[in-house]
Scaffold this motif. Structure first.
Motif, PDB file in Angstrom:
ATOM      1  N   ASP A 174       0.843  -1.194   0.000  1.00 47.66           N
ATOM      2  CA  ASP A 174       0.000   0.000   0.000  1.00 47.66           C
ATOM      3  C   ASP A 174       0.886   1.254   0.000  1.00 47.66           C
ATOM      4  O   ASP A 174       2.115   1.173   0.091  1.00 47.66           O
ATOM      5  N   ALA A 175       0.222   2.432  -0.099  1.00 47.17           N
ATOM      6  CA  ALA A 175       0.959   3.688  -0.287  1.00 47.17           C
ATOM      7  C   ALA A 175       1.910   3.958   0.878  1.00 47.17           C
ATOM      8  O   ALA A 175       3.057   4.380   0.669  1.00 47.17           O
ATOM      9  N   ALA A 176       1.455   3.690   2.109  1.00 49.59           N
ATOM     10  CA  ALA A 176       2.301   3.978   3.276  1.00 49.59           C
ATOM     11  C   ALA A 176       3.541   3.078   3.254  1.00 49.59           C
ATOM     12  O   ALA A 176       4.658   3.526   3.544  1.00 49.59           O
ATOM     13  N   ALA A 177       3.333   1.822   2.901  1.00 49.93           N
ATOM     14  CA  ALA A 177       4.458   0.886   2.852  1.00 49.93           C
ATOM     15  C   ALA A 177       5.448   1.310   1.766  1.00 49.93           C
ATOM     16  O   ALA A 177       6.669   1.280   1.961  1.00 49.93           O
ATOM     17  N   LEU A 178       4.907   1.743   0.626  1.00 53.11           N
ATOM     18  CA  LEU A 178       5.805   2.180  -0.452  1.00 53.11           C
ATOM     19  C   LEU A 178       6.606   3.410  -0.043  1.00 53.11           C
ATOM     20  O   LEU A 178       7.783   3.538  -0.372  1.00 53.11           O
ATOM     21  N   ARG A 179       5.962   4.315   0.719  1.00 50.30           N
ATOM     22  CA  ARG A 179       6.684   5.508   1.194  1.00 50.30           C
ATOM     23  C   ARG A 179       7.839   5.088   2.098  1.00 50.30           C
ATOM     24  O   ARG A 179       8.958   5.597   1.994  1.00 50.30           O
ATOM     25  N   ALA A 180       7.589   4.118   2.976  1.00 55.32           N
ATOM     26  CA  ALA A 180       8.633   3.634   3.888  1.00 55.32           C
ATOM     27  C   ALA A 180       9.769   3.010   3.079  1.00 55.32           C
ATOM     28  O   ALA A 180      10.958   3.223   3.368  1.00 55.32           O
ATOM     29  N   SER A 181       9.408   2.268   2.055  1.00 53.68           N
ATOM     30  CA  SER A 181      10.430   1.625   1.229  1.00 53.68           C
ATOM     31  C   SER A 181      11.262   2.670   0.483  1.00 53.68           C
ATOM     32  O   SER A 181      12.491   2.572   0.416  1.00 53.68           O
TER      33      SER A 181
END
Ligand code: SAM
Length: 380
Positions: free
Chosen positions: A10-17
């Motif tokens: 999801d978007a939050a996970a992609l931001r963290a990555s």
């Protein structure tokens, strides 16, 4: 390699990555666009706040990225407890490394009391702050968390699926010599690059017998971190045993001609694949354990080799069938998952053969039940 059929984060996970990828890119820009794969793995898994284990992204269990033996059912912990009960002396402690969700600690604490072995102090040394919090929630006052190895320790040290999570160097043996495979930025993307191996790494890689395949290139991993860690355990252990449980092989099998692409593996939502640069911070990265290298490190630390066996053999020797046999098959809802987990732990096609148990010790005077049959110490 990059076009894998994996669930989209999801978007939050992609931001963290992306945050971690940028941190890695910054380090690469600052140091000549090269870092060892071991450094990359260290950042991807353990960089404070951002790494897979450090950020709390590590998802253990059926709904997560991977399942470990204690996450399957209490069967593993209850069986291991029998071995520990026979070894622990009054005043001894248990020290678990990388306790994950705290499942094994909970199983051992309960079962040792049930077996009449008392409640030894249970210490946990966990590098991930996020996982430490998760363990605290589960275990409360039943465990104590320590920041570094005690100077002197008596009792049992345990590491289940910890050595495989330690950074490894990526190597290539070729007709022109031995290369270290590292990480660089290529058109803004993380990519493999390599240069001639040097120093201790070159010396260690040169000691390994590699049969080059017809392509003239053999890739695999080499861990400096795991033997160094074991050495530190050996220095701290005054009396007792160390159990390293993990998937891996003796050196001859690890660097077998048929394994010419190495053992590196990434796990994301129960999908295993081989691209360590995909979604850094969101996926686990592991390599199999070279148990011969651990045995050599143990020998250099004056530890005694107490046993080495496949997981199934070890658990059968410790009485897993009696542990399961004490359960009531008529209680299907309780019994069926236990029986299914026994199948996972014991089947040679699942964890029974790929996983090994290595036991090392100092001043241990009782024979270890787990190795009464099928001890393969000679293969190390
Ligand atoms: C694959 S998980 C295994 C968790 C747990 N042992 C289990 O079997 O479910 C690896 C664990 O090792 C920890 N870890 C990695 N390197 C470590 C080290 N050098 N010392 C202690 N813990 C470490 C990670 O933070 C994580 O908790």
């Amino acid at each position: 390699m990059r076009r894998l059929e994996l669930p989209t984060p999801d978007a939050a996970a992609l931001r963290a990555s992306h945050a971690l990828a940028e941190c890695i890119a910054q380090e690469l820009r600052a140091c000549g666009n090269w870092m060892s794969f071991a450094r990359y793995m260290q950042l991807a898994l353990y960089e404070p706040q951002l790494g897979y284990y450090a950020a709390g992204a590590a998802q253990l269990g059926p709904a997560g990225d991977f399942v470990t033996a204690p996450e399957l059912s209490p069967l593993f912990g209850c069986t291991l407890a029998r071995q520990l009960a026979a070894l622990l002396r009054p005043g001894d402690a248990i020290l678990e490394f990388g306790a994950g969700s705290g499942a094994l600690a909970a199983q051992l604490c309960d079962e040792l009391v049930r077996l009449g072995a008392g409640a030894p102090a249970y210490l946990i040394l966990e590098t991930s702050r996020a996982l430490r919090e998760r363990q605290r929630e589960r275990l409360g006052e039943r465990a104590q968390w320590i920041e570094r190895l005690p100077e002197r320790f008596c009792g049992v040290m345990l590491a289940n699926e910890v050595a495989d999570a330690m950074p490894v160097h990526a190597m290539a043996w070729t007709r022109r010599g031995i290369a270290e495979r590292g990480v660089c930025l290529n058109e803004g993307q993380l990519a493999w690059c390599e240069h001639p191996a040097a120093g201790e790494l070159a010396a260690r890689a040169g000691e390994i017998e590699i049969e080059l395949p017809p392509s003239g290139r053999y890739e695999s991993e080499l861990s400096l971190a795991a033997p160094a860690w074991l050495h530190s355990l050996g220095a701290a252990l005054e009396r007792g045993a160390i159990f390293v449980i993990d998937y891996g092989f003796p050196q001859r099998e690890y660097y077998h001609p048929q394994r010419s692409m190495g053992t590196l593996m990434c796990h994301y939502r129960h999908r295993a694949h081989g691209d360590p640069f995909l979604h850094p911070s969101l996926q686990d990265i592991t390599a199999h354990v070279d148990f011969s290298a651990l045995a050599r490190a143990a020998e250099a630390s004056d530890l005694e080799l107490l046993g080495y066996a496949g997981l199934a053999q070890f658990l059968v020797n410790c009485g897993i069938t009696e542990v399961l046999g004490a359960e009531n098959p008529a209680e299907v809802a309780h019994y069926a998952p236990l029986a299914a987990s026994a199948q996972m732990l014991l089947s040679p096609a699942e964890m029974g053969e790929l996983f090994k148990v290595l036991a090392l010790g100092r001043g241990v005077t009782v024979p270890l039940a787990g190795f009464t049959q099928g001890d393969r110490s000679h293969a190390l």
